[in-house]
Scaffold this motif. Structure first.
Motif, PDB file in Angstrom:
ATOM      1  N   TRP A  28      28.028  68.150  86.693  1.00  0.00           N
ATOM      2  CA  TRP A  28      28.594  69.465  86.938  1.00  0.00           C
ATOM      3  C   TRP A  28      29.994  69.428  86.351  1.00  0.00           C
ATOM      4  CZ3 TRP A  28      25.747  73.385  88.364  1.00  0.00           C
ATOM      5  CH2 TRP A  28      24.647  73.202  89.231  1.00  0.00           C
ATOM      6  N   MET A  29      30.407  70.523  85.727  1.00  0.00           N
ATOM      7  CA  MET A  29      31.775  70.605  85.229  1.00  0.00           C
ATOM      8  C   MET A  29      32.299  72.020  85.455  1.00  0.00           C
ATOM      9  SD  MET A  29      31.114  70.608  81.079  1.00  0.00           S
ATOM     10  CE  MET A  29      30.414  68.959  81.102  1.00  0.00           C
ATOM     11  N   VAL A  30      33.607  72.121  85.591  1.00  0.00           N
ATOM     12  CA  VAL A  30      34.255  73.416  85.757  1.00  0.00           C
ATOM     13  C   VAL A  30      35.050  73.708  84.492  1.00  0.00           C
ATOM     14  CG1 VAL A  30      35.905  74.770  87.089  1.00  0.00           C
ATOM     15  CG2 VAL A  30      34.373  73.177  88.263  1.00  0.00           C
ATOM     16  N   ARG A  45      38.323  71.660  83.339  1.00  0.00           N
ATOM     17  CA  ARG A  45      39.595  71.824  84.056  1.00  0.00           C
ATOM     18  C   ARG A  45      40.245  70.497  84.391  1.00  0.00           C
ATOM     19  NH1 ARG A  45      41.051  76.184  88.756  1.00  0.00           N
ATOM     20  NH2 ARG A  45      43.138  75.390  89.212  1.00  0.00           N
ATOM     21  N   ASP A  46      41.518  70.387  84.083  1.00  0.00           N
ATOM     22  CA  ASP A  46      42.276  69.166  84.366  1.00  0.00           C
ATOM     23  C   ASP A  46      42.736  69.121  85.815  1.00  0.00           C
ATOM     24  OD1 ASP A  46      42.911  67.693  81.647  1.00  0.00           O
ATOM     25  OD2 ASP A  46      43.107  69.833  81.256  1.00  0.00           O
ATOM     26  N   ILE A  47      42.973  67.912  86.305  1.00  0.00           N
ATOM     27  CA  ILE A  47      43.587  67.702  87.620  1.00  0.00           C
ATOM     28  C   ILE A  47      45.007  67.204  87.380  1.00  0.00           C
ATOM     29  CG2 ILE A  47      43.518  66.409  89.782  1.00  0.00           C
ATOM     30  CD1 ILE A  47      40.493  66.134  89.386  1.00  0.00           C
ATOM     31  N   PRO A  48      46.016  68.006  87.670  1.00  0.00           N
ATOM     32  CA  PRO A  48      47.397  67.575  87.428  1.00  0.00           C
ATOM     33  C   PRO A  48      47.734  66.295  88.197  1.00  0.00           C
ATOM     34  CG  PRO A  48      47.298  69.923  87.889  1.00  0.00           C
ATOM     35  CD  PRO A  48      45.946  69.366  88.216  1.00  0.00           C
ATOM     36  N   GLU A  49      48.626  65.510  87.641  1.00  0.00           N
ATOM     37  CA  GLU A  49      49.045  64.276  88.312  1.00  0.00           C
ATOM     38  C   GLU A  49      49.614  64.590  89.687  1.00  0.00           C
ATOM     39  OE1 GLU A  49      51.883  60.353  87.483  1.00  0.00           O
ATOM     40  OE2 GLU A  49      51.724  61.953  85.994  1.00  0.00           O
ATOM     41  N   GLY A  50      49.145  63.885  90.684  1.00  0.00           N
ATOM     42  CA  GLY A  50      49.613  64.076  92.043  1.00  0.00           C
ATOM     43  C   GLY A  50      48.839  65.099  92.838  1.00  0.00           C
ATOM     44  N   TYR A  65      37.815  68.231  86.517  1.00  0.00           N
ATOM     45  CA  TYR A  65      36.821  68.767  87.441  1.00  0.00           C
ATOM     46  C   TYR A  65      35.416  68.477  86.900  1.00  0.00           C
ATOM     47  CZ  TYR A  65      40.062  71.455  90.391  1.00  0.00           C
ATOM     48  OH  TYR A  65      41.039  71.844  91.277  1.00  0.00           O
ATOM     49  N   ILE A  66      34.930  67.298  87.198  1.00  0.00           N
ATOM     50  CA  ILE A  66      33.621  66.873  86.739  1.00  0.00           C
ATOM     51  C   ILE A  66      32.942  66.091  87.855  1.00  0.00           C
ATOM     52  CG2 ILE A  66      34.375  64.656  85.757  1.00  0.00           C
ATOM     53  CD1 ILE A  66      32.501  65.253  83.368  1.00  0.00           C
ATOM     54  N   ASP A  67      31.634  66.171  87.906  1.00  0.00           N
ATOM     55  CA  ASP A  67      30.865  65.463  88.921  1.00  0.00           C
ATOM     56  C   ASP A  67      29.717  64.736  88.241  1.00  0.00           C
ATOM     57  OD1 ASP A  67      29.974  64.639  91.451  1.00  0.00           O
ATOM     58  OD2 ASP A  67      28.624  66.366  91.620  1.00  0.00           O
TER      59      ASP A  67
END
Length: 245
Positions: free
Chosen positions: A135-137, A152-157, A172-174
């Protein structure tokens, strides 16, 4: 928001369509698209308590995989993708995070299914080249070239809500490890209905595409680099799956 993101792919990548039918989307063959990624039918059906996501192509599904580049940076990902109207929260991400898409992918330069040993050799970090499910967003990013889309990226922190089978990458990946089949002209993933919250209905489309890891390994990390075919021709998610079908 979702439709705005979807239409980011419209234009140069659009392909003619024969018809939108209850059984999915029938698409014209195209001499401009490699047969292994030339969509002729995209559909989602129900088999007991499973949803069956399927793409039929003009050639041998899964017969083309990326050539190894020898590093994670710059690595290519080949994919069969089902963009959907399902909310990202349905599979464990933050709600309303972007376009939730199911994907069948191959990428020999890295492995992002740390809980699985797909090739059965006792190692869980060396089989990214084998076709597997995600799954990806997807969200908009103008730096991602003609597609304008990225995972979609996950920002640091940041600590967003993520699925329990999130592989640890800062996007954002599963990696749910669903049963799948890639043979003859069919690419197929079987998804438990409970895994998507038993929806009453949702819309979907079909895409074949390449993604690429940013050579600088920073935001954006994974862009949609090439779109080969779009089942509907305009990514309008015209097909509908209903629980009553």
């Amino acid at each position: 928001m979702k439709r705005t993101l979807v239409f980011a792919l419209v234009g140069a990548f659009a392909t003619p369509v024969l018809a939108h039918e209850p059984g999915g989307i029938h698409s014209d063959r195209s001499a401009k698209v490699e047969a292994a990624f030339d969509l002729v039918r995209t559909r989602v059906s129900r088999d007991g308590e499973m949803l069956v996501f399927e793409q039929l192509v003009d050639g041998a599904a899964g017969s083309r995989m990326p050539s190894p580049k020898g590093s994670f940076a710059g690595a290519e990902v080949y994919s069969y993708v089902w963009p959907s109207s399902l909310d990202s929260g349905a599979v464990g991400f933050e709600q309303a995070s972007g376009i939730l898409a199911l994907a069948l992918t191959s990428h020999p330069d890295f492995d992002d299914t740390p809980q699985l040993d797909e090739n059965g050799d006792g190692k869980k970090d060396n089989d990214g080249g084998l076709w597997h499910s995600h799954w990806m967003v997807l969200t908009k990013d103008a730096t991602c070239g003609p597609s304008g889309l990225k995972v979609r990226d996950i920002p640091e922190g940041a600590k967003p809500k993520l699925p329990t089978t999130w592989p640890g990458a800062p996007i954002y990946i599963d990696s749910p490890g669903y049963d799948l089949s890639v043979k003859k002209n069919a690419a197929q993933i079987r998804v438990p209905l409970k895994a998507v919250g038993f929806p009453e209905s949702f819309n979907y489309d079909g895409v074949t595409a390449a993604l690429q890891v940013n050579a600088d390994l920073h935001n954006p990390l994974l862009c949609v680099s090439s779109v080969w075919d779009v089942a509907s021709g305009d990514l309008s998610l015209p097909a509908t799956w209903k629980a009553t079908d």
